[in-house]
Design a protein around this motif. Sequence first.
Motif, PDB file in Angstrom:
ATOM      1  N   ALA A 147       0.699  -1.082  -0.139  1.00  0.00           N
ATOM      2  CA  ALA A 147      -0.067   0.000   0.127  1.00  0.00           C
ATOM      3  C   ALA A 147       0.963   1.243   0.091  1.00  0.00           C
ATOM      4  CB  ALA A 147      -0.927  -0.024   1.133  1.00  0.00           C
ATOM      5  N   GLY A 148       2.207   0.962   0.396  1.00  0.00           N
ATOM      6  CA  GLY A 148       2.875   2.328   0.462  1.00  0.00           C
ATOM      7  C   GLY A 148       2.525   3.219   1.660  1.00  0.00           C
ATOM      8  N   VAL A 149       2.158   2.767   2.456  1.00  0.00           N
ATOM      9  CA  VAL A 149       1.836   3.391   3.683  1.00  0.00           C
ATOM     10  C   VAL A 149       2.217   2.740   4.903  1.00  0.00           C
ATOM     11  CG1 VAL A 149      -0.012   4.832   2.834  1.00  0.00           C
ATOM     12  CG2 VAL A 149      -0.511   2.658   3.959  1.00  0.00           C
ATOM     13  N   SER A 150       2.447   3.311   6.186  1.00  0.00           N
ATOM     14  CA  SER A 150       2.494   2.502   7.291  1.00  0.00           C
ATOM     15  C   SER A 150       1.337   2.087   8.053  1.00  0.00           C
ATOM     16  CB  SER A 150       2.795   3.637   8.664  1.00  0.00           C
ATOM     17  OG  SER A 150       4.097   4.190   8.117  1.00  0.00           O
ATOM     18  N   LYS A 151       1.489   0.824   8.794  1.00  0.00           N
ATOM     19  CA  LYS A 151       0.397   0.128   9.400  1.00  0.00           C
ATOM     20  C   LYS A 151       0.613   0.021  10.911  1.00  0.00           C
ATOM     21  CE  LYS A 151       1.943  -4.703   8.006  1.00  0.00           C
ATOM     22  NZ  LYS A 151       1.771  -5.590   7.300  1.00  0.00           N
ATOM     23  N   VAL A 152      -0.262  -0.402  11.593  1.00  0.00           N
ATOM     24  CA  VAL A 152      -0.110  -0.520  13.093  1.00  0.00           C
ATOM     25  C   VAL A 152      -0.194  -2.139  13.172  1.00  0.00           C
ATOM     26  CG1 VAL A 152      -1.176  -0.374  15.297  1.00  0.00           C
ATOM     27  CG2 VAL A 152      -1.421   1.562  13.682  1.00  0.00           C
ATOM     28  N   ILE A 153       0.987  -2.454  13.809  1.00  0.00           N
ATOM     29  CA  ILE A 153       0.994  -4.032  13.981  1.00  0.00           C
ATOM     30  C   ILE A 153       0.653  -4.413  15.516  1.00  0.00           C
ATOM     31  CG2 ILE A 153       2.500  -4.480  12.076  1.00  0.00           C
ATOM     32  CD1 ILE A 153       4.757  -4.422  14.057  1.00  0.00           C
ATOM     33  N   ARG A 154       0.690  -3.202  16.408  1.00  0.00           N
ATOM     34  CA  ARG A 154       0.396  -3.475  17.720  1.00  0.00           C
ATOM     35  C   ARG A 154      -0.692  -2.321  18.425  1.00  0.00           C
ATOM     36  NH1 ARG A 154       4.544  -3.479  22.642  1.00  0.00           N
ATOM     37  NH2 ARG A 154       3.139  -3.921  24.251  1.00  0.00           N
ATOM     38  N   PRO A 155      -1.926  -2.491  18.109  1.00  0.00           N
ATOM     39  CA  PRO A 155      -3.022  -1.639  18.303  1.00  0.00           C
ATOM     40  C   PRO A 155      -3.078  -1.038  19.853  1.00  0.00           C
ATOM     41  CG  PRO A 155      -4.155  -3.436  17.338  1.00  0.00           C
ATOM     42  CD  PRO A 155      -2.641  -3.668  17.636  1.00  0.00           C
ATOM     43  N   GLU A 156      -2.501  -1.820  20.679  1.00  0.00           N
ATOM     44  CA  GLU A 156      -2.489  -1.576  21.966  1.00  0.00           C
ATOM     45  C   GLU A 156      -1.443  -0.469  22.504  1.00  0.00           C
ATOM     46  OE1 GLU A 156      -0.245  -5.404  21.824  1.00  0.00           O
ATOM     47  OE2 GLU A 156      -2.117  -4.592  20.907  1.00  0.00           O
ATOM     48  N   GLY A 157      -0.578  -0.379  21.499  1.00  0.00           N
ATOM     49  CA  GLY A 157       0.426   0.854  21.603  1.00  0.00           C
ATOM     50  C   GLY A 157       1.667   0.127  22.283  1.00  0.00           C
ATOM     51  N   GLY A 158       2.512   1.061  22.640  1.00  0.00           N
ATOM     52  CA  GLY A 158       3.812   0.996  23.296  1.00  0.00           C
ATOM     53  C   GLY A 158       4.360   2.187  23.770  1.00  0.00           C
ATOM     54  N   GLU A 159       5.230   2.090  24.614  1.00  0.00           N
ATOM     55  CA  GLU A 159       5.964   3.149  25.303  1.00  0.00           C
ATOM     56  C   GLU A 159       6.724   4.352  24.026  1.00  0.00           C
ATOM     57  OE1 GLU A 159       8.957   2.529  28.041  1.00  0.00           O
ATOM     58  OE2 GLU A 159       7.877   0.780  28.899  1.00  0.00           O
ATOM     59  N   CYS A 160       6.850   3.874  23.017  1.00  0.00           N
ATOM     60  CA  CYS A 160       7.317   4.762  22.074  1.00  0.00           C
ATOM     61  C   CYS A 160       6.146   5.347  21.167  1.00  0.00           C
ATOM     62  CB  CYS A 160       8.375   4.228  21.194  1.00  0.00           C
ATOM     63  SG  CYS A 160       7.940   2.513  20.685  1.00  0.00           S
ATOM     64  N   ALA A 161       5.043   4.834  21.238  1.00  0.00           N
ATOM     65  CA  ALA A 161       3.842   5.391  20.282  1.00  0.00           C
ATOM     66  C   ALA A 161       3.501   6.764  20.200  1.00  0.00           C
ATOM     67  CB  ALA A 161       2.507   4.547  20.339  1.00  0.00           C
ATOM     68  N   GLN A 162       3.873   7.338  21.478  1.00  0.00           N
ATOM     69  CA  GLN A 162       3.495   8.827  21.550  1.00  0.00           C
ATOM     70  C   GLN A 162       4.509   9.545  20.863  1.00  0.00           C
ATOM     71  OE1 GLN A 162       0.622  10.317  23.006  1.00  0.00           O
ATOM     72  NE2 GLN A 162       1.654  12.181  21.816  1.00  0.00           N
ATOM     73  N   GLU A 163       5.924   9.221  20.939  1.00  0.00           N
ATOM     74  CA  GLU A 163       7.054   9.839  20.348  1.00  0.00           C
ATOM     75  C   GLU A 163       6.690   9.682  18.662  1.00  0.00           C
ATOM     76  OE1 GLU A 163      11.919   9.629  19.816  1.00  0.00           O
ATOM     77  OE2 GLU A 163      10.885   8.099  21.307  1.00  0.00           O
ATOM     78  N   ALA A 164       6.465   8.378  18.253  1.00  0.00           N
ATOM     79  CA  ALA A 164       6.262   8.231  16.939  1.00  0.00           C
ATOM     80  C   ALA A 164       5.147   9.185  16.370  1.00  0.00           C
ATOM     81  CB  ALA A 164       5.820   6.625  16.402  1.00  0.00           C
ATOM     82  N   ALA A 165       3.896   9.336  16.981  1.00  0.00           N
ATOM     83  CA  ALA A 165       3.017  10.349  16.663  1.00  0.00           C
ATOM     84  C   ALA A 165       3.490  11.921  16.618  1.00  0.00           C
ATOM     85  CB  ALA A 165       1.710  10.130  17.840  1.00  0.00           C
ATOM     86  N   GLU A 166       4.262  12.060  17.552  1.00  0.00           N
ATOM     87  CA  GLU A 166       4.902  13.598  17.581  1.00  0.00           C
ATOM     88  C   GLU A 166       5.832  13.705  16.617  1.00  0.00           C
ATOM     89  OE1 GLU A 166       6.341  13.907  21.407  1.00  0.00           O
ATOM     90  OE2 GLU A 166       4.344  14.145  22.437  1.00  0.00           O
TER      91      GLU A 166
END
Length: 60
Positions: A30-49
């Motif tokens: 698809a040429g885009v990112s995908k979520v492989i762990r929808p419950e998140g993780g410690e680094c998810a907020q940093e990735a969003a920012e």
Amino acid sequence: MGVSINKEECIGCGVCAQVCPEVFSMDEDAGVSKVIRPEGGECAQEAAESCPVGCIVIEE
């Protein structure tokens, strides 16, 4: 925590997968990112920012 990506806004730069590979990966077909762990993780907020288009949604 719930993590999702607005695939219509994603430009496929891959920053989220670099910053937080346990939650995000690239969908090569698809040429885009995908979520492989929808419950998140410690680094998810940093990735969003770090997302240049702000397409990562984190729900607490």
